[in-house]
Each structure stands twice: as C-alpha cells, then as structure tokens.
Design an enzyme around this catalytic site. Structure first.
Site, mmCIF file in Angstrom:
data_model
loop_
_atom_site.group_PDB
_atom_site.id
_atom_site.type_symbol
_atom_site.label_atom_id
_atom_site.label_comp_id
_atom_site.label_asym_id
_atom_site.label_seq_id
_atom_site.Cartn_x
_atom_site.Cartn_y
_atom_site.Cartn_z
ATOM 1 N N GLU A 410 0.800 -1.227 0.000
ATOM 2 C CA GLU A 410 0.000 0.000 0.000
ATOM 3 C C GLU A 410 0.834 1.278 0.000
ATOM 4 O O GLU A 410 0.754 2.082 0.921
ATOM 5 C CB GLU A 410 -0.978 -0.020 1.180
ATOM 6 C CG GLU A 410 -1.929 -1.197 1.057
ATOM 7 C CD GLU A 410 -3.044 -1.218 2.084
ATOM 8 O OE1 GLU A 410 -4.186 -1.540 1.715
ATOM 9 O OE2 GLU A 410 -2.774 -0.926 3.252
ATOM 10 N N GLU A 480 -4.286 -10.509 -0.309
ATOM 11 C CA GLU A 480 -5.152 -10.494 0.872
ATOM 12 C C GLU A 480 -6.563 -10.813 0.407
ATOM 13 O O GLU A 480 -7.005 -10.310 -0.622
ATOM 14 C CB GLU A 480 -5.151 -9.108 1.549
ATOM 15 C CG GLU A 480 -3.811 -8.740 2.136
ATOM 16 C CD GLU A 480 -3.770 -7.336 2.753
ATOM 17 O OE1 GLU A 480 -4.823 -6.833 3.188
ATOM 18 O OE2 GLU A 480 -2.669 -6.758 2.777
HETATM 19 C C1 GAL Z 1 -5.299 -4.092 3.667
HETATM 20 C C2 GAL Z 1 -3.932 -3.839 4.250
HETATM 21 C C3 GAL Z 1 -3.728 -4.547 5.549
HETATM 22 C C4 GAL Z 1 -4.914 -4.313 6.436
HETATM 23 C C5 GAL Z 1 -6.147 -4.822 5.780
HETATM 24 C C6 GAL Z 1 -7.403 -4.562 6.561
HETATM 25 O O1 GAL Z 1 -5.674 -3.059 2.839
HETATM 26 O O2 GAL Z 1 -2.925 -4.215 3.362
HETATM 27 O O3 GAL Z 1 -2.557 -4.071 6.143
HETATM 28 O O4 GAL Z 1 -5.046 -2.953 6.667
HETATM 29 O O5 GAL Z 1 -6.334 -4.134 4.576
HETATM 30 O O6 GAL Z 1 -7.397 -5.158 7.794
HETATM 31 MG MG MG Z 2 -2.393 -0.060 5.098
#
Ligand code: GAL
Ligand code: MG
Length: 961
Positions: A410, A480
């Site tokens: 990010e 993710e």
């Molecule tokens: C993503 C990010 C993580 C965390 C997650 C939400 O966007 O990469 O670090 O923030 O969302 O829990």
């Molecule tokens: Mg972040």
C-alpha cells in the site's frame, strides 16, 4: 550492507537494561534510570508512552519526511563485557530490530545509526571496545522519524528494541556472504564472498564447502582461474565459487521440506579454519510459465495467510518458540504459505518455515499508506526503498521457503518501486517478485513491477472474469482476501471452489492470522497498560481473565485510532483458534471424498507432492436417530498426488445402515499417522463426509392433549420457557454487518427494535393459532404460530412469516425464546462441533455433537452475533447436575444458536468483559439466516446467502427430556 547470520559463539545482550524515556531526541538525559526488558518495546512496559493503533492514517499531522516534535526517545544502557580472548578479532554488535531510528554508542563513542524497524542493524565495534574490561553500551531509539512515513502499516505503533541484541566475533578475515543456489535438478552452486576487516586480502586463502550426505563441493576451476588472472590487476577479488551435482536429490516443497546441511569454511593459507558458516539447503525451483506459478514444475495452490509479528503482552516481540507455535498452528489448519505482512520477519521465522514447510512471500518494510502518492516518486525516499528491498533479499536469499519477494504494501506505485525492482530482478532471477500497488495499474500489463497479479479483496466475479478474459498473462494470487475480523470468513468455500476450478487462479492469503488485542488491566483503564511478559496466566481459551481485557484502538486513550479494526485475525490474541480456521482446514484437505453414481466412494489425493502414507483414518457412520458407529479405514497409502481411487465403505457399518435411524452420514476422520514436524501423531487433519441417506419427511402431526395456555397478549406460557417464542429478524451486528452497511440497513428498517402487536388467537380443537404483526419501516410482517400438543406431551410449533416487499436482506427470519435457568449443556445432531453459518459451514461435519453452553459462544473481542450452528436437525439442552432439560426437533436443517446473551446485550457491549451471562439460555431457531461475508474489508456475502422478501415457513417441536 550484507547478509546477517546469527553466529554460533555470540554473546546475548538480552535481559534487563537501564532505561530512560525522554520527550525527544534532543532532550537532556536525566539522573534516574528505570529497568526495561530487552528485547521488548517500551510501550508495553509501563514507561508512560502508550501503544497507538491506526489503520492507515499517520498518528500525527506532519508531512513526509518530517517527524512530530513530540517524539518519545528511549535510552537503553548496559555494561558490555567483551571476553579478553576476543582481542584482535572483528567484533560486531547486532541489534535485531529497533523502531524507528537506532543510535549506538560504545564507551561514549558513536558507532553508527540504523533504520528499518524490521531488519537488523550491525555495527563493527572492534575499535570501540576494550576486551577483558567493561564498556558502556548505549542504544538510543527515537520513535518517530522520516522512516515512520514508510512504516505506516495497519497495526499498533510501538517504540523500542523489539528483537534480540547480541555481539559476535570473527577473524578479521571472514566470510562476508554465502549465496546458495539450489534448483530442483540438484545442481548446487555456492558463491562466497570473503572480506578482511583491514582491507586487503592476504594471499593463499581458500574456501571449502561440505554438503551433508553428499560430500565436498568442487571449486569452479574456470572461475578460479579467471580470478587469478584478475588478481594481477586488483587484489580485492575475495570471491570463491563452488559446485556440486547432487544425484537423486530430494527436493524441498511445503509438503516435503527436505533440507541438507551445508558447511562453508574459510581457510587461512596454513589450512587452519578462520571462519565457518552453516546453512540448510532446500533444492527447489520456482518459475512462472504462462499464467502458472510452478514449484518444482507443479502448479501448486497457494493456501496462504498474512502474519504480523504480534504478542498480547509484548506487542511485537516474539520468541522463536512463539513463532514456532504460530507456524505449527498455521500448518495444522491447512495453510501452506505465509505472507510476512508487511515487513521482513525475525530470521528465526524463516528457518522455521524452511523446516516445517511453508512457502513465504517475503515482504519489504515499506508502507507509506497515508502519503503513498507523494512518497512513491519522492527521490528523498529512493535510497530507503532500494535499501529496504536489497537488505531483505541479501539476508533471506538462501531460504527455500521464500518463493516470492514483495516490494512492500500500500504505497502507490512510483519510480522508487521500479528502482528497487530493477535491482532485485538482476540480483535474484530465481524468484518472481510481486507488488500489489504495481499489479493494480493493469492486471494484463507486462511492464509493471509485479510478476504476479496479487490483488487484495477482489470479488470472485472479478477474478474469475479476468481468468476467462483471454487477457491473463500472469498468475493470480490474492495477496489479501477473506478478512477475518470478528465473526467472518463467509464464502471461503465459494472462493476455493472457484480457485480449484479455474485455470489461472492459484490461491491467496487470508487477512490475517492474529487478532491484535493487547492485554490490559481493566482497573484505571485510561492509565491501563498491558502486563509485561509473565502475565500469561491472565488469559485462556481466547478470553482475558477477570480484571483484564483485550484492548484495541482507543483503549489506551490513543487518538486518533481505528478501534477494533486491528482485531481481524483467525486466532484470538492468545492464539486460540477461531471457528473460521476449521473451515479453512477442511477446504485445504489433502484428500477429498465424493460419491460415485453407483454408490461407491471415490477418494482423491489433493496434494501436489505427497502420497497418503503420512495419514491414517477411521470411518464414522452418524445416524440421526441411532448415534454414531466407527470402524477403521484402510487408506490407499501409495495413491500419488492428483490420483483418485475407489474406496469401499466398511461393510460392518454399511450392513447396519438399512436398519433405520433417519438421515445417515459417512465421515472419514483423517489424522496424522506419525509425528509430523508441525503436529504430533493423531492430530486431526480433515473430516470429509458424504451423505448416505436423506432425512425422511416428518410424519403429519396428531394432536393429543390439552391446548396450550397463552397470556393475555397471546404469548405462549410453557413450563420450560421463561420468555415465549417470538419472531426475530435481527442479529447483533458483526463487524462485517457494521462496516459493510447491513447494520445501518436493519436500523433503517427498524429490525433492531422490532415490536410485536397481537392480532388474534383462534382455537381449532387442540390447535391454537396465534397471529401477530411486526411493523417495520417498509410495512408489516405478518406472523402466524400454530401450537399443537403432541402425544408425548411435547408441543409442535408451526410458524409462517410474510416479509413485505422491500424487506430484503434481513439478518434472520426465525424464532427466539429463553429457557428456564440451569441448562448448561447442549447436544445436537447437525453441523459442528464449532460455530458454523450458512456461508461458512464446510468445516463442520454433520454428526452428533455435545458442547457446554458457555463454550458454544465465540468470544469475539467486540461482542457480536456469535455461537451459531448451521444445519441443526435436533438438539437438547440439559442440566448437568440434576439431569433433564428440553429437546427440540426441527422440520429441516436450520441455523440455531444457544447462548447466554440476548442480541441486544451483545450489540450494547464494546468488549467481551462487559458481558454478563444470563442464567437462562437464549435460543434462536432460524428459518433462514444471512451469510457472514467479509464486508468489513472486501466482498459481502453472495446473493444466495441473503434473505429476500416473501413467505418463510418453519416448524419445530419442544419436548421435555
Ligand atoms: C489491507 C492492508 C492490511 C490491512 C487490511 C485490513 O488493505 O494491506 O494491512 O489494513 O487491509 O485489515
Ligand atoms: Mg495499510
């Protein structure tokens, strides 16, 4: 800049240090020292500086590269006794990690500074120490700096030294770097760099290397000859290259983590050993071919999870034993991959991943979330980007577990990323690199700094459409997905059905492993601090003990904060598994069962490299009305990966089947045959099952006995119930419901405060018909209950609810009632034993289950809908002392929950410790229940797990037991 190697013979400097916390780096040192445990952030050690939680915003307003004026600075001091025998050697101080700027002094003399809160800093202190005497070692750590802007990860902000501190000594002439290349074909290459602390290399040095079970490596003669030539013009070619071809090599994979020991020695001209280093080599090849990521030629599914360094007592400092426990848990629940979100982990974690068998995405410590756009192209951060990526790669390059490098998280996409990617691609052509920020500029673009399409939280439709578009040129592995905040991970089974069926989709990493709840004393909350290490007794089964709670953002008086958004893991802060882990375990099962048209059972080995010889199993036949029977199962242990075989269900069980007993399920309970590095023998691995016989339709009721008694409002009076059955359309909002908007929708409809208006009561013989109305913002729900006394003294309740047009997407349509006190045990036939929901029920096999009522409830950090069981056909609530209780039989498999909390109790509480269990059971029987989805960050549940307007019918009978 060179690879860090934890050396044998090093001196640990961990333990209590003198400590002062100053308001800023320029503040004068005071006279009073306290004691602080190193490693360990000061923010969890009662020093006055608090942990702060923000997701993406910086906790202060200054723009990059500026830190705030208020800048806690920790001065750590202790004596350093260098052994007299180290005189004349090269002495190195290694600080495992310090956030965010480290200044080191020995005997009052500055020896260097370090940055990157998740990589070690090394300082050559040979000229600053006095071997045989005591010198003062001072490590000053400044909490905020220019670097904070690129360490803006979604986690608690701490300050201090978070990984071990040590000193080690080498000969001035030493092994500066060893680089191992070990592809699956067994052609081993070891490139060694030798350096001398005083510059020039003496003539006549030599390097040897020995691979266990194979022998000495050969010197690459061609290269040696070339070096000899070059040395005539330059005497600084401290390099050696060695080779071996390993016949019949045992390759490394997450399923088969085969490691060979390698010892590299540096010899002085007289042949004596000046330096030695030990490595564990895993032979494996990673390649991208077309849109497939291949490990040893196989398109492996990436069943990954994101893991932060976390501990509920120390915040960030974790011991090797704790890291091992994390990775063992991760393996036991079917994962084969970890993304080290969002920074390089302690080197011990990589050793463990090599040993236990986990694929790693090793991620650089770069996240500039709040100021992503400004920083990605800001040349003032260029060196930091390349330094962070390169130092990670140099440190971790020899780990077979690392199959992919990540440029960070990010941080938008800019020239700084391309610079780091350029270096990386040249330095290590043996592994792909990924970066979500680059990939998202165009999934079908070849010219960006990501070899993998690694989106976060993309919907199933998006990823399957890309795979079908004909434009896909890279593997798609979600960096993710399936956000595990609170009661979540809905539609995981749908994800995996799509991934396994769609060429081009290869898996992903669930967000995330940990709930980052810090243990906090509840007395004097604002001043409350987490207990230091040693407070382990203060929690069990996911729950903080009396007098403590799990703190989340804001609980320390930290502003700004992002509340409970840090409680988004698959395990509680004490590593107790959440129910979603069982879902994942089943979806990752190494073997699968299916039913053939002729009724036989087919078993498939779903692994990539292993046969089934490491597993053993037993059959369970569960009959709704006749209990469970077991029989040993004979697995085809030599079944190769990907192959399938017919399996004969055990005759001793099948012969009993026609004897009746309602619905019947055959389950294969699979466990480890022997000890695995990550699980002892007998550990359950999966429980695939198939339905052998449908549930027969319930017989038409015959009324018998006196009609029910009602109160003046038409509500049922029943000796087993303290609160009569009424309609419920609402649940205590889950985090997904709150952040995804469903909770607002229910509030707008008025479902959270539904009120019953009696309409009519009609008697029809022994049957009693009660009509009620439940007004909502979009019209009235008409509800009918028909009560029929049954011959056994029980009561049949048949219900109908008409949801008006516009009343869509309710939380549930069902009945809620409360029982008499004293019922503390539940037995049921349905899915379980753990919590399951309509879109998260693949991991709960149908069978007979039995759990204490208090343990049915899942203690999510922020209380919410919890404790549901899907597909329940019948259940009993029993008193364990006096015996007896009640039994309920449902017309069809239904969602049921039995807890000690009303939905409104749950919704009103902010932390689990505020909940006061009621002595009675609060029972929900739902005709339909909305899926969980993952809308706190990512897609909501699929349309088929949502509730529409229209007529719902369900029935149940209540009996005394
Ligand atoms: C993503 C990010 C993580 C965390 C997650 C939400 O966007 O990469 O670090 O923030 O969302 O829990
Ligand atoms: Mg972040």
């Amino acid at each position: 800049m060179h690879a860090v190697d934890r050396r044998p013979g090093s001196l640990s400097l961990d333990g209590p240090w003198r400590f002062q916390l100053l308001p800023g780096p320029e503040a004068p040192l005071g006279d009073t020292w306290t004691r602080l445990e190193v490693p360990g952030p000061w923010t969890t050690q009662d020093t006055g500086d608090i942990p702060r939680y923000t997701n993406w915003r910086m906790p202060w307003p200054e723009y990059p590269p500026h830190p705030p004026a208020d800048n806690p600075t920790g001065v750590h001091e202790r004596e350093l006794h260098i052994p007299a025998a180290w005189a004349g050697r090269r002495i190195v101080l290694q600080v495992g990690a310090a956030e965010s700027v480290l200044l080191a002094e020995v005997g009052g003399r500055p020896v260097g500074i370090g940055k990157d809160s998740h990589l070690a800093s090394e300082f050559d202190i040979s000229h600053a120490v006095r071997p045989g005497a005591a010198d003062t070692l001072r490590l000053t750590v400044v909490k905020w700096s220019d670097a904070s802007h690129i360490e803006d990860q979604d986690q608690w902000w701490h300050g201090g030294i978070t990984r071990p501190v040590l000193v080690y000594a080498t000969d001035p002439l030493h092994l500066a770097d060893v680089r191992v290349t070990a592809p699956a074909d067994g052609r081993l290459r070891v490139d060694v760099q030798v350096r001398s602390a005083d510059g020039a290399l003496p003539a006549g040095w030599r390097v040897s290397a020995h691979l266990d079970g194979v022998g000495e490596l050969a010197v690459d003669e061609e290269y040696a000859a070339w070096c000899a030539e070059e040395a005539r013009v330059s005497d600084f070619l401290g390099e050696a290259r060695l080779r071996a071809a390993v016949p019949g090599v045992r390759t490394w994979s997450a399923e088969t983590p085969e490691l060979y020991g390698l010892t590299v020695r540096l010899h002085r001209p007289d042949g004596s050993t000046a330096d030695t280093s030990h490595h564990r080599v895993g032979f494996r090849t990673v390649a991208i071919v077309g849109r497939d990521l291949l490990v040893n030629g196989e398109r492996v599914f990436i069943r990954g999870v994101n893991r932060h360094d976390f501990h509920p007592l120390t915040g960030r400092t974790v011991t090797p034993a704790e890291m091992r426990a994390d990775l063992e848990t991760i393996k036991r629940y079917g994962f084969n991959a970890v993304r080290t979100s969002h920074y390089p982990n302690d080197p011990a974690l990589l050793d463990l991943a090599d040993e236990l068998g986990l694929y790693l995405v090793d991620e650089a410590d770069i996240e500039s979330h709040d100021h992503a756009h400004e920083i990605a192209d800001d040349p003032r951060y260029l060196a930091a980007f390349t330094d962070r990526v390169a130092r990670m790669v140099l440190r971790d390059k020899n780990h077979p577990s690392v199959i992919i490098w990540s440029l960070g998280n990010e941080s938008d996409y800019g020239a700084n990323h391309d610079a780091a990617a350029g270096w990386l691609r040249r330095y290590d052509p043996t592994r792909p690199l990924q970066y979500e920020g680059a990939a998202k500029t165009g999934w079908a673009r070849a010219d960006v700094a990501s070899d993998i399409v690694c989106p976060m939280y993309a919907s199933l439709d998006e990823i399957t459409a890309h795979a079908a578009s004909g434009e896909q040129i890279k593997p798609l592995i979600l960096c993710e997905y399936s956000h595990a905040m609170g009661n979540s991970n809905g539609i995981l089974a749908d994800h995996w059905a799509a991934i396994e069926a769609t060429p081009g989709l290869q898996g992903g990493f669930i967000w995330e492993f940990w709930d980052h709840g810090l243990l906090q004393r509840t007395t004097g909350r604002t001043a409350g601090r987490p207990a230091g290490r040693g407070g382990e007794g203060a929690y069990a089964h996911g729950v903080a003990a009396e007098g403590y709670r799990w703190a989340y953002g804001g609980d320390f008086g930290d502003t700004p904060n992002d509340g409970a958004f840090c409680a988004d893991g698959l395990v509680f802060p004490d590593r107790t598994p959440k129910p979603a882990l069982y879902e994942h375990r089943e979806l990752a099962a190494p073997l699968r069962l299916s039913r053939e048209p002729d009724g036989s059972v087919r078993l498939t080995n779903a692994q990539h490299f292993r046969d089934l010889s490491w597993l053993t199993a037993e059959w369970l036949l569960s009959l709704e009305d006749a209990g469970t029977r077991t029989a040993p199962a004979a697995l085809p242990s030599a079944l190769p990966p990907g192959a399938s075989a017919r399996l004969a269900p055990p005759p001793e069980l099948m012969d009993r089947l026609p004897a009746g007993g309602g619905e019947a399920w055959l389950t294969l309970r699979v466990t480890t045959r022997g000890d695995e590095p990550w699980a002892p023998r007998g550990t359950e691995v999966c429980t695939p099952q198939i339905r052998l016989r449908e549930r027969p339709a319930p017989p038409p009721p015959t009324a018998s006995g006196p009609a029910v008694s009602l109160d003046a409002d038409g509500l049922l009076r029943h000796p087993l119930l303290t609160s009569p059955p009424v309609l419920s359309l609402w649940r205590a909002p889950t985090d997904n419901d709150l952040l995804g908007g469903a909770a607002d929708h229910w509030r707008a409809l008025g479902l959270d405060r539904l009120e019953r208006k009696p309409r009519s009561v009609d008697r029809d013989g022994a049957r009693t018909l009660v009509r009620s109305a439940y007004p909502t913002a979009v019209g009235t729900v008409e509800h009918l209950q028909v009560f029929t006394p049954l011959p056994d003294g029980g009561l049949l309740v048949e219900e109908t609810a008409d949801l008006p047009e516009g009343l869509t997407d309710a939380a549930r349509v069902g009945t809620v009632f409360e029982t008499v006190p004293g019922l503390d045990h539940m037995e049921w036939y349905g899915q379980g034993p753990w919590e399951t929901y309509p879109d998260r029920c693949a991991g709960g096999p149908v069978g007979h289950h039995s759990v204490r009522v208090d343990r049915l409830f899942t203690p999510y950090l922020r209380p919410q809908e919890s404790g549901g069981r899907h597909g329940v056909r019948s259940f009993s609530l029993l008193s364990s002392d006096a015996g007896g209780g009640l039994a309920v039989r449902l017309d069809a498999p239904r969602q049921v929950s039995v807890t000690r909390h009303r939905a409104a109790d749950l919704a009103a509480a902010t932390h689990h410790d505020e909940l006061v269990p009621r002595p009675r059971c609060v029972v929900h029987l739902d005709a339909a229940h909305r899926g969980l989805g993952t809308a706190s960050c990512g897609p909501d549940t699929l349309p088929r797990y949502r509730l529409g307007a229209g007529t719902y019918r369900w029935s149940w009978s209540l009996h005394r037991r």
